[in-house]
Design a protein around this motif. Sequence first.
Motif, PDB file in Angstrom:
ATOM      1  N   TRP A 162      -5.681   6.048  20.936  1.00  0.00           N
ATOM      2  CA  TRP A 162      -7.048   6.575  20.908  1.00  0.00           C
ATOM      3  C   TRP A 162      -7.875   6.032  22.062  1.00  0.00           C
ATOM      4  CZ3 TRP A 162     -11.859   4.124  20.250  1.00  0.00           C
ATOM      5  CH2 TRP A 162     -12.950   5.005  20.151  1.00  0.00           C
ATOM      6  N   PHE A 163      -7.837   4.710  22.288  1.00  0.00           N
ATOM      7  CA  PHE A 163      -8.704   4.129  23.314  1.00  0.00           C
ATOM      8  C   PHE A 163      -8.038   4.084  24.684  1.00  0.00           C
ATOM      9  CE2 PHE A 163     -10.561   0.582  25.712  1.00  0.00           C
ATOM     10  CZ  PHE A 163     -11.878   1.040  25.795  1.00  0.00           C
ATOM     11  N   VAL A 164      -6.947   3.330  24.827  1.00  0.00           N
ATOM     12  CA  VAL A 164      -6.365   3.135  26.153  1.00  0.00           C
ATOM     13  C   VAL A 164      -5.900   4.464  26.747  1.00  0.00           C
ATOM     14  CG1 VAL A 164      -4.557   1.994  27.474  1.00  0.00           C
ATOM     15  CG2 VAL A 164      -5.703   0.756  25.634  1.00  0.00           C
ATOM     16  N   PHE A 165      -5.036   5.170  26.022  1.00  0.00           N
ATOM     17  CA  PHE A 165      -4.556   6.454  26.536  1.00  0.00           C
ATOM     18  C   PHE A 165      -5.697   7.460  26.642  1.00  0.00           C
ATOM     19  CE2 PHE A 165      -2.814  10.722  25.452  1.00  0.00           C
ATOM     20  CZ  PHE A 165      -2.141  10.957  26.644  1.00  0.00           C
ATOM     21  N   SER A 203       0.167  -0.982  12.338  1.00  0.00           N
ATOM     22  CA  SER A 203       0.627   0.158  13.144  1.00  0.00           C
ATOM     23  C   SER A 203      -0.520   1.136  13.402  1.00  0.00           C
ATOM     24  CB  SER A 203       1.787   0.876  12.451  1.00  0.00           C
ATOM     25  OG  SER A 203       1.365   1.454  11.231  1.00  0.00           O
ATOM     26  N   PHE A 204      -1.371   1.349  12.396  1.00  0.00           N
ATOM     27  CA  PHE A 204      -2.532   2.220  12.593  1.00  0.00           C
ATOM     28  C   PHE A 204      -3.504   1.622  13.604  1.00  0.00           C
ATOM     29  CE2 PHE A 204      -6.922   3.344  11.607  1.00  0.00           C
ATOM     30  CZ  PHE A 204      -6.860   4.718  11.791  1.00  0.00           C
ATOM     31  N   LEU A 205      -3.758   0.323  13.498  1.00  0.00           N
ATOM     32  CA  LEU A 205      -4.671  -0.326  14.440  1.00  0.00           C
ATOM     33  C   LEU A 205      -4.126  -0.256  15.865  1.00  0.00           C
ATOM     34  CD1 LEU A 205      -5.710  -3.462  12.348  1.00  0.00           C
ATOM     35  CD2 LEU A 205      -7.108  -1.447  12.870  1.00  0.00           C
ATOM     36  N   GLU A 206      -2.818  -0.389  16.014  1.00  0.00           N
ATOM     37  CA  GLU A 206      -2.237  -0.273  17.353  1.00  0.00           C
ATOM     38  C   GLU A 206      -2.337   1.152  17.880  1.00  0.00           C
ATOM     39  OE1 GLU A 206       1.706  -2.096  17.742  1.00  0.00           O
ATOM     40  OE2 GLU A 206       0.557  -3.726  18.683  1.00  0.00           O
ATOM     41  N   GLU A 207      -2.174   2.134  17.019  1.00  0.00           N
ATOM     42  CA  GLU A 207      -2.331   3.519  17.472  1.00  0.00           C
ATOM     43  C   GLU A 207      -3.781   3.807  17.887  1.00  0.00           C
ATOM     44  OE1 GLU A 207       0.021   5.802  18.187  1.00  0.00           O
ATOM     45  OE2 GLU A 207       1.242   4.014  17.849  1.00  0.00           O
ATOM     46  N   TYR A 208      -4.705   3.297  17.105  1.00  0.00           N
ATOM     47  CA  TYR A 208      -6.131   3.443  17.460  1.00  0.00           C
ATOM     48  C   TYR A 208      -6.410   2.761  18.797  1.00  0.00           C
ATOM     49  CZ  TYR A 208     -10.320   0.420  17.453  1.00  0.00           C
ATOM     50  OH  TYR A 208     -11.378  -0.364  17.816  1.00  0.00           O
ATOM     51  N   ALA A 223       2.058   8.607  22.981  1.00  0.00           N
ATOM     52  CA  ALA A 223       0.939   9.110  23.787  1.00  0.00           C
ATOM     53  C   ALA A 223       1.097  10.610  24.027  1.00  0.00           C
ATOM     54  CB  ALA A 223       0.871   8.352  25.110  1.00  0.00           C
ATOM     55  N   TRP A 224       2.312  11.027  24.366  1.00  0.00           N
ATOM     56  CA  TRP A 224       2.573  12.459  24.588  1.00  0.00           C
ATOM     57  C   TRP A 224       2.316  13.249  23.302  1.00  0.00           C
ATOM     58  CZ3 TRP A 224       6.267  15.418  22.026  1.00  0.00           C
ATOM     59  CH2 TRP A 224       6.435  16.722  22.502  1.00  0.00           C
ATOM     60  N   LEU A 225       2.754  12.706  22.171  1.00  0.00           N
ATOM     61  CA  LEU A 225       2.567  13.395  20.896  1.00  0.00           C
ATOM     62  C   LEU A 225       1.088  13.471  20.524  1.00  0.00           C
ATOM     63  CD1 LEU A 225       4.074  14.727  18.539  1.00  0.00           C
ATOM     64  CD2 LEU A 225       4.178  12.478  17.429  1.00  0.00           C
ATOM     65  N   ASP A 226       0.361  12.413  20.797  1.00  0.00           N
ATOM     66  CA  ASP A 226      -1.083  12.415  20.551  1.00  0.00           C
ATOM     67  C   ASP A 226      -1.765  13.496  21.389  1.00  0.00           C
ATOM     68  OD1 ASP A 226      -3.730  11.452  19.789  1.00  0.00           O
ATOM     69  OD2 ASP A 226      -3.810  10.532  21.763  1.00  0.00           O
ATOM     70  N   PHE A 262      -8.923  -5.682  18.310  1.00  0.00           N
ATOM     71  CA  PHE A 262      -9.144  -4.384  17.675  1.00  0.00           C
ATOM     72  C   PHE A 262     -10.621  -4.001  17.574  1.00  0.00           C
ATOM     73  CE2 PHE A 262      -4.857  -5.335  15.694  1.00  0.00           C
ATOM     74  CZ  PHE A 262      -4.180  -4.490  16.568  1.00  0.00           C
ATOM     75  N   LEU A 263     -11.522  -4.968  17.735  1.00  0.00           N
ATOM     76  CA  LEU A 263     -12.943  -4.645  17.793  1.00  0.00           C
ATOM     77  C   LEU A 263     -13.368  -4.183  19.186  1.00  0.00           C
ATOM     78  CD1 LEU A 263     -14.557  -7.504  15.670  1.00  0.00           C
ATOM     79  CD2 LEU A 263     -14.600  -5.053  15.153  1.00  0.00           C
ATOM     80  N   PHE A 264     -12.609  -4.604  20.184  1.00  0.00           N
ATOM     81  CA  PHE A 264     -13.002  -4.321  21.568  1.00  0.00           C
ATOM     82  C   PHE A 264     -13.258  -2.843  21.859  1.00  0.00           C
ATOM     83  CE2 PHE A 264     -11.669  -3.027  25.841  1.00  0.00           C
ATOM     84  CZ  PHE A 264     -12.689  -3.594  26.585  1.00  0.00           C
ATOM     85  N   PRO A 265     -12.360  -1.911  21.482  1.00  0.00           N
ATOM     86  CA  PRO A 265     -12.616  -0.510  21.830  1.00  0.00           C
ATOM     87  C   PRO A 265     -13.932   0.030  21.282  1.00  0.00           C
ATOM     88  CG  PRO A 265     -10.337  -0.796  21.175  1.00  0.00           C
ATOM     89  CD  PRO A 265     -11.032  -2.075  20.852  1.00  0.00           C
ATOM     90  N   ILE A 266     -14.254  -0.310  20.041  1.00  0.00           N
ATOM     91  CA  ILE A 266     -15.494   0.168  19.436  1.00  0.00           C
ATOM     92  C   ILE A 266     -16.704  -0.441  20.131  1.00  0.00           C
ATOM     93  CG2 ILE A 266     -16.905   0.094  17.345  1.00  0.00           C
ATOM     94  CD1 ILE A 266     -14.747   2.158  17.197  1.00  0.00           C
ATOM     95  N   VAL A 267     -16.664  -1.756  20.350  1.00  0.00           N
ATOM     96  CA  VAL A 267     -17.794  -2.431  21.006  1.00  0.00           C
ATOM     97  C   VAL A 267     -17.990  -1.896  22.414  1.00  0.00           C
ATOM     98  CG1 VAL A 267     -18.648  -4.655  21.847  1.00  0.00           C
ATOM     99  CG2 VAL A 267     -17.553  -4.508  19.598  1.00  0.00           C
TER     100      VAL A 267
END
Length: 250
Positions: free
Chosen positions: A156-159, A147-152, A213-216, A60-65
């Motif tokens: 947020w990051f992968v998609f 669940s929030f961390l997985e959505e982030y 992802a579609w909803l985001d 979960f730190l990877f996307p920010i870093v």
Amino acid sequence: MSVTQSQRNDAQPRRSLTWLGVVFALVFPSVVTWAYFVLAASSSKAVQGITFGALKAGQFLFPIVWTLVVLRERPRWARPRLSGLGAGIVFALAVILGGWLVYRELLSGSALLIAAADKIRTKIAGFGLDSAAAYAAMGLFYSLVHSFLEEYYWRWFVFGQLRRLVRLWPAITFSSIGFMAHHVIVLGSYFGGLSWITLLLSSAVAIGGGFWAWLDDRSGSLVGPWASHLLIDAGIFLLGYDLVRGMLGG
């Protein structure tokens, strides 16, 4: 050299770095799950807990870093909006109802579920969840925080990064397959490899990831996907309680 040509020269390395980050982010959660869920399964409670915490923190730190250090960009956060909340809740309720129907009508009393329940109880004991209160606390953590961390991480990051590289539906497809992959490891451990129930539930995970992802993309906010994800995780923990309540103290 013109400004346009200079921008093009800068864009290609950035695009390559974006792809590298996306590919790593798609694969790494499966490595994390394999390490803490399979390799550390026979270790002590302390080792399992440390392995889980350290690897999940790294994930979960990877996307920010990656965004700050490698891409050298400031993370951009969309303002929370409620536009996708209703659709997310309706989807979650439909999934929860469908899950309970599969559980009651197809799996209840079957040899497959009995074997899976034993493995689930062993896994829960390995994490030190020996009371209803501890189980509820874990369910609350997964439903609200994880669940929030997985959505982030996934939306947020992968998609979000994939949307910079490919069109909408390829981005939805790739991100949802990556989201499904680490769940296959968990489900396969419980239900005996690539059994029909593992494939069915894994497909449901991919559909869920694709919908979120579609909803985001449609709503421009993680509120709807997160609320939907939260409710489904809560439903899963309620179903799980029906399987393991006999081993839990007060």
